[in-house]
Design an enzyme around this catalytic site. Structure first.
Site, PDB file in Angstrom:
ATOM      1  N   GLU A 281       1.028  -1.290  -0.053  1.00  0.00           N
ATOM      2  CA  GLU A 281      -0.203   0.049   0.174  1.00  0.00           C
ATOM      3  C   GLU A 281       0.865   1.134  -0.143  1.00  0.00           C
ATOM      4  O   GLU A 281       0.389   2.247  -0.703  1.00  0.00           O
ATOM      5  CB  GLU A 281      -0.847  -0.034   1.310  1.00  0.00           C
ATOM      6  CG  GLU A 281      -2.040   0.928   1.049  1.00  0.00           C
ATOM      7  CD  GLU A 281      -3.092   0.693   2.189  1.00  0.00           C
ATOM      8  OE1 GLU A 281      -3.338  -0.584   2.198  1.00  0.00           O
ATOM      9  OE2 GLU A 281      -3.892   1.487   2.478  1.00  0.00           O
ATOM     10  N   GLU A 284       2.049   1.729  -3.275  1.00  0.00           N
ATOM     11  CA  GLU A 284       0.852   2.343  -4.410  1.00  0.00           C
ATOM     12  C   GLU A 284       0.779   3.582  -4.088  1.00  0.00           C
ATOM     13  O   GLU A 284       0.537   4.270  -5.133  1.00  0.00           O
ATOM     14  CB  GLU A 284      -0.147   1.325  -3.771  1.00  0.00           C
ATOM     15  CG  GLU A 284      -1.429   1.766  -4.641  1.00  0.00           C
ATOM     16  CD  GLU A 284      -2.842   1.066  -4.327  1.00  0.00           C
ATOM     17  OE1 GLU A 284      -2.845   0.338  -3.386  1.00  0.00           O
ATOM     18  OE2 GLU A 284      -3.743   1.425  -4.802  1.00  0.00           O
ATOM     19  N   CYS A 301      -9.041  -2.152   3.874  1.00  0.00           N
ATOM     20  CA  CYS A 301      -8.960  -3.350   4.506  1.00  0.00           C
ATOM     21  C   CYS A 301      -9.900  -3.719   5.409  1.00  0.00           C
ATOM     22  O   CYS A 301     -10.207  -4.688   5.824  1.00  0.00           O
ATOM     23  CB  CYS A 301      -7.698  -3.465   5.440  1.00  0.00           C
ATOM     24  SG  CYS A 301      -7.479  -1.964   6.203  1.00  0.00           S
ATOM     25  N   SER A 321      -7.397   1.883  -2.291  1.00  0.00           N
ATOM     26  CA  SER A 321      -6.393   1.242  -2.441  1.00  0.00           C
ATOM     27  C   SER A 321      -6.819  -0.116  -3.211  1.00  0.00           C
ATOM     28  O   SER A 321      -7.756  -0.768  -3.006  1.00  0.00           O
ATOM     29  CB  SER A 321      -5.598   1.091  -1.281  1.00  0.00           C
ATOM     30  OG  SER A 321      -4.772  -0.121  -1.279  1.00  0.00           O
ATOM     31  N   LYS A 360     -15.984  -9.618   8.114  1.00  0.00           N
ATOM     32  CA  LYS A 360     -14.961 -10.356   7.524  1.00  0.00           C
ATOM     33  C   LYS A 360     -15.339 -11.778   6.903  1.00  0.00           C
ATOM     34  O   LYS A 360     -14.746 -12.628   6.109  1.00  0.00           O
ATOM     35  CB  LYS A 360     -13.763 -10.731   8.398  1.00  0.00           C
ATOM     36  CG  LYS A 360     -12.856  -9.674   8.840  1.00  0.00           C
ATOM     37  CD  LYS A 360     -11.714  -9.099   7.863  1.00  0.00           C
ATOM     38  CE  LYS A 360     -11.220  -7.985   8.018  1.00  0.00           C
ATOM     39  NZ  LYS A 360     -10.288  -7.610   6.992  1.00  0.00           N
ATOM     40  N   GLU A 363     -16.896 -10.929   3.730  1.00  0.00           N
ATOM     41  CA  GLU A 363     -15.376 -10.563   2.768  1.00  0.00           C
ATOM     42  C   GLU A 363     -14.848 -11.974   2.291  1.00  0.00           C
ATOM     43  O   GLU A 363     -14.422 -11.844   1.030  1.00  0.00           O
ATOM     44  CB  GLU A 363     -14.316  -9.678   3.461  1.00  0.00           C
ATOM     45  CG  GLU A 363     -13.133  -9.437   2.590  1.00  0.00           C
ATOM     46  CD  GLU A 363     -11.964  -8.637   3.639  1.00  0.00           C
ATOM     47  OE1 GLU A 363     -11.705  -9.290   4.672  1.00  0.00           O
ATOM     48  OE2 GLU A 363     -11.380  -7.709   3.124  1.00  0.00           O
ATOM     49  N   GLU A 368     -14.452 -12.439  -5.574  1.00  0.00           N
ATOM     50  CA  GLU A 368     -12.935 -12.213  -6.165  1.00  0.00           C
ATOM     51  C   GLU A 368     -11.726 -12.814  -5.142  1.00  0.00           C
ATOM     52  O   GLU A 368     -10.847 -12.873  -5.422  1.00  0.00           O
ATOM     53  CB  GLU A 368     -12.743 -10.661  -6.352  1.00  0.00           C
ATOM     54  CG  GLU A 368     -12.908  -9.903  -4.894  1.00  0.00           C
ATOM     55  CD  GLU A 368     -14.037  -9.452  -4.588  1.00  0.00           C
ATOM     56  OE1 GLU A 368     -15.221 -10.130  -4.960  1.00  0.00           O
ATOM     57  OE2 GLU A 368     -14.184  -8.292  -4.113  1.00  0.00           O
ATOM     58  N   CYS A 506     -11.061  -2.038  14.729  1.00  0.00           N
ATOM     59  CA  CYS A 506     -11.119  -3.422  14.861  1.00  0.00           C
ATOM     60  C   CYS A 506     -11.212  -3.910  16.217  1.00  0.00           C
ATOM     61  O   CYS A 506     -11.870  -4.684  16.707  1.00  0.00           O
ATOM     62  CB  CYS A 506     -10.306  -4.383  14.078  1.00  0.00           C
ATOM     63  SG  CYS A 506     -10.224  -4.137  12.441  1.00  0.00           S
TER      64      CYS A 506
HETATM   65 FE1  HC0 Z   1      -8.870  -5.525  11.570  1.00  0.00          FE
HETATM   66 FE2  HC0 Z   1      -7.166  -6.010   9.586  1.00  0.00          FE
HETATM   67  S1  HC0 Z   1      -6.786  -4.421  11.292  1.00  0.00           S
HETATM   68  S2  HC0 Z   1      -9.167  -5.068   9.087  1.00  0.00           S
HETATM   69  O1  HC0 Z   1      -9.130  -3.780  11.609  1.00  0.00           O
HETATM   70  O2  HC0 Z   1      -6.181  -4.014   7.623  1.00  0.00           O
HETATM   71  O3  HC0 Z   1     -11.082  -7.196  11.472  1.00  0.00           O
HETATM   72  O4  HC0 Z   1      -7.989  -6.527  14.081  1.00  0.00           O
HETATM   73  O5  HC0 Z   1      -7.530  -8.129  11.020  1.00  0.00           O
HETATM   74  O6  HC0 Z   1      -7.669  -7.922   7.613  1.00  0.00           O
HETATM   75  O7  HC0 Z   1      -4.270  -6.902   9.698  1.00  0.00           O
HETATM   76  C1  HC0 Z   1     -10.408  -6.459  11.646  1.00  0.00           C
HETATM   77  C2  HC0 Z   1      -8.276  -6.129  13.293  1.00  0.00           C
HETATM   78  C3  HC0 Z   1      -7.774  -7.048  10.747  1.00  0.00           C
HETATM   79  C4  HC0 Z   1      -7.155  -7.033   8.036  1.00  0.00           C
HETATM   80  C5  HC0 Z   1      -5.550  -6.398   9.608  1.00  0.00           C
HETATM   81  C6  HC0 Z   1      -6.538  -4.715   8.389  1.00  0.00           C
END
Ligand code: HC0
Length: 573
Positions: A281, A284, A301, A321, A360, A363, A368, A506
Site C-alpha cells: 500500500e 501504491e 482493509c 487502494s 470479515k 469478505e 473475487e 477493529c
Molecule cells: Fe482488522 Fe485488519 S486491522 S481489518 O481492523 O487492515 O477485522 O484487528 O484483521 O484484514 O491486519 C479486523 C483487526 C484485521 C485485516 C489486519 C487490516
C-alpha cells in the site's frame, strides 16, 4: 444546579440531569433494558427504570425524566417494585424461554435485569404472547431472531445515527411493534454492511454472528486436512475478557497456545500480512503521488467500509487502494507461498481466520477472493466464537503458558499490531513511507495525532522531498461520510485517508467481546500500543524478516506480477 432527594438521600445534580443520573449520584442502581448511556440512547421505551415521584400520579421512566428542584424520588417503594417486576415478567412472557442454549446465556441484560428486580415466576400465560418467529439467516455474517427482540431500538440507533446505514428500522405499532429491515426484506438484500455493531448493541440474543464453529471442528478432526489459522491484531487485545481477564490484557502467547491445543496444524498471524500490506500500500501511494494517480488514496482493509463505499459512494471507488485486506492477502499466500515452501497440496489446506469482525465472514465469501485457485480463506470465526471453542475444549485459558507462532507466516512488527486500533494503519504506513522516501527512519515512531477516539483525525507529516503529507483518519461510517463528502465536493486536501468501519477500529468490531464501551476501546487499543512499543523487536513493516523472505522467495517485488495476481483487486461500480 438542582437539589432533590432519592430515597431520602440529598442529591445535587446539573440542570438537564435525569432522575436515573440523580439516583446514581445517590449510590442507587436502577435496572434498565432499553437505555444505552454510552450512546445517549434513552428512549424510555422499556419502562423497567420507573420510579415514584411524590405528588405525581403515575410512575416516571427515570432514564428520560428530568430532575427538578425539590423532587422526592423513590426507587424502591412497593408501587415501584411491583410495577417493574410486572414489566419484566411481561417481557419474559413474550420472550422465548430458551436461555440455556441462547448465544447470550450468561451475558444477557434481560437475564440480569430479571434477577435484579427479583422475578420468581411469570404470572402471565406465554402462549397468549407467542410471536411468530422470524429467523433471518440470509446474511453471511449476522443472524436476526425477531422473537427475541425486546424493542429497545439500540440497533436502530447504531445503524442509523452512528453508521448512517439505516438497514434496520422500527416497524408496526403497539404490541406488533418490532425492528426489521424495510419491507421486512432479508438482511442480505439490504444496504447492511455486515459490521455487526447492531450485535454489539443488542442487550439480548436477537442479533448475533453466524456461528461457524462446527465447520472448524469438522476440519480439525479431519486427518486429511492441514488446518492453518491466522488471528487479527485485535484478537490478542480482547480475547482475555471472555475468560474474566480485565479489558486491556494482551494475551498473544495464550491465544497461540490455545489455538495449538485446539488442534490447528500451524498457528500463523494476520499481522504478518498486515506488514506486507504496508509495503504494497505504501508503494501504491508513492506511485499514485509520482504518476498523478487518484488521490486521496483510501485504505481498503475494512470490509464493512468497502461495502458502504459500494452502496453509498460508488463514484469514489477509484480512491480505494487496490490492496486486499491482510486477511485476504494471508488467505491467498497460505494456499500458494506456504503450500510451495512446505510442499503441502493447497487442495488439502484449510484456512481459518479469527477476526474481531462479522464483515470479515462476508469478505471471505466475496467472489473475487479465490486468487489462489481455491477459496482463499475457508472459514472466519469471531473472537466470541473462538472463545466458545476454547471453553468447549475445556482449556484453562487464563493459566496457559505463552507460546510462539509458527514460521514462515507468524512473526510481525509493532506496525502491524496497531492496525487493530483506529489510526494504526495510517501510523504504520507513515513509518514506512517516510523510510522509503527519505532513506532514513522517523526520529519518533509514535505518530500521536492519529491515535485516540476523536471521530475524524488529521495530521500533516513532513516526508522529505514530498513535503508535508496531509493525512486523515475516520472510524465509524458516519465519520467517514464527512471525509467522503469533501472528496465528492472536490475539497479534500488529503493525500491518504484511513477508514475503519467500526467506532474505535477493529478492537471494537462486531465480533469482539460484549460489552464494548469507549473506556474498553481505549484499554484494548492501549494493549496494542504496548505490543508495538514494548514487546515487538521491530516497529516498522519494512524491517519484518518474514516479509523480506516472502519477497525474496516468492513475490519478488512490491506491486509486481505476483502481487498483482494474489494481493490486489479492484472495485467497479
Ligand atoms: Fe482488522 Fe485488519 S486491522 S481489518 O481492523 O487492515 O477485522 O484487528 O484483521 O484484514 O491486519 C479486523 C483487526 C484485521 C485485516 C489486519 C487490516
Amino acid at each position: 444546579s438542582i437539589n432533590l432527594t432519592v430515597n431520602n438521600i440529598d442529591v445535587e445534580v446539573e440542570a438537564g440531569a435525569t432522575l436515573y443520573q440523580a439516583a446514581q449520584k445517590a449510590g442507587v442502581n436502577i435496572p434498565t433494558l432499553c437505555a444505552w448511556f454510552d450512546k445517549d440512547h434513552t428512549p424510555g421505551a422499556c419502562r423497567v427504570c420507573v420510579v415514584e415521584v411524590e405528588g405525581m400520579p403515575s410512575l416516571a421512566a427515570s432514564c428520560a425524566y428530568p430532575a427538578q428542584n425539590g423532587m422526592k424520588v423513590f426507587t424502591n417503594s412497593d408501587k415501584v417494585r411491583q410495577a417493574r417486576k410486572m414489566i419484566v415478567e411481561l417481557i419474559l412472557a413474550s420472550h422465548p424461554q430458551e436461555c440455556n442454549f441462547c448465544v447470550r446465556n450468561g451475558n444477557c441484560e434481560l437475564q440480569k435485569v430479571a434477577e435484579m428486580v427479583g422475578v420468581k415466576n411469570i404470572r402471565y400465560d406465554s402462549e397468549e404472547f407467542d410471536r411468530d418467529r422470524e429467523l433471518d439467516t440470509s446474511s453471511p455474517a449476522i443472524v436476526r431472531d425477531s422473537s427475541k427482540c425486546i424493542n429497545c431500538r439500540r440497533c436502530v440507533t447504531v445503524c442509523e445515527s452512528i453508521q448512517t446505514v439505516a438497514a434496520l428500522s422500527p416497524m408496526n405499532r403497539g404490541y406488533e411493534s418490532t425492528v426489521s429491515p424495510a419491507f421486512n426484506l432479508p438482511l442480505n438484500e439490504t444496504n447492511c454492511v455486515n459490521c455487526g455493531q447492531c450485535v454489539m448493541a443488542c442487550p439480548v440474543g436477537a442479533l448475533y454472528e453466524k456461528d461457524q464453529v462446527d465447520e472448524v471442528w469438522k476440519a480439525l478432526q479431519d486427518p486429511t486436512r492441514h488446518v492453518v489459522v491466522q488471528e487479527a491484531p485485535a484478537i490478542r487485545a480482547a480475547l482475555g475478557e471472555e475468560f474474566g481477564m480485565p479489558p486491556g490484557s494482551l494475551v498473544t502467547g495464550k491465544m497461540i497456545a490455545a489455538l495449538r491445543r485446539l488442534g490447528f496444524d500451524k498457528v500463523f498471524d494476520t499481522n504478518f500480512t498486515a506488514d506486507l500490506t504496508i509495503i504494497e500500500e505504501g508503494n501504491e501511494l508513492l506511485k499514485r503521488v509520482k504518476e498523478g494517480g487518484t488521490l486521496p488514496m483510501i485504505t481498503s482493509c475494512s470490509p464493512g467500509w468497502i461495502k458502504f463505499c459500494e452502496h453509498f459512494y460508488p463514484d469514489l471507488l477509484g480512491h480505494l487502494s487496490t490492496c486486499k485486506s491482510p486477511q485476504q492477502m494471508f488467505g491467498a499466500l497460505a494456499k500458494t507461498y506456504y503450500a510451495q515452501v512446505s510442499g503441502i497440496d493447497p487442495a488439502n489446506i484449510f484456512s481459518v481466520s479469527i477476526m474481531p469482525c462479522t464483515a470479515k465472514k462476508y469478505e471471505a465469501q466475496r467472489p473475487e477472493m479465490k486468487s489462489s485457485g481455491y477459496q482463499d480463506v475457508d472459514v472466519v470465526l469471531t473472537t466470541r466464537e473462538l472463545a466458545r471453542m476454547i471453553k468447549e475444549a475445556g482449556i484453562d485459558f487464563v493459566n496457559l503458558p505463552d507460546e510462539k507462532y509458527d514460521d514462515p507466516m507468524g512473526e510481525y512488527t509493532g506496525a502491524a499490531t496497531i492496525f487493530g486500533a483506529t489510526g494504526g494503519v495510517m501510523e504504520a504506513a507513515l513509518r514506512t513511507v517516510y523510510a522509503v522516501v527519505t532513506g532514513e527512519e522517523l526520529s519518533d515512531l509514535n505518530i500521536m495525532p492519529v491515535r485516540g477516539l476523536e471521530g475524524v483525525k488529521a495530521a500533516a507529516v513532513p516526508v522529505g522531498a514530498l513535503g508535508d503529507v496531509k493525512v486523515a483518519v475516520a472510524h465509524g461510517l458516519g465519520n467517514a461520510r464527512k471525509l467522503l463528502d469533501e472528496i465528492r465536493a472536490g475539497k479534500s486536501e488529503y493525500a491518504f485517508i484511513e477508514v475503519m468501519c467500526c467506532p474505535g477500529g477493529c478492537v471494537a468490531g462486531g465480533g469482539e467481546p460484549i460489552p464494548t464501551t469507549d473506556e474498553i476501546r481505549m484499554l484494548r487499543a492501549g494493549a496494542l500500543y504496548r505490543d508495538d512499543g514494548e514487546v515487538q523487536q521491530y516497529r516498522q513493516s519494512h524491517q519484518s524478516p518474514p516479509v523480506k523472505a516472502v519477497y525474496e522467495k516468492f513475490l519478488k517485488e512490491p506491486l509486481g506480477h505476483k502481487s498483482h495476481e494474489l494481493l490486489h483487486t479492484h472495485y467497479v461500480q
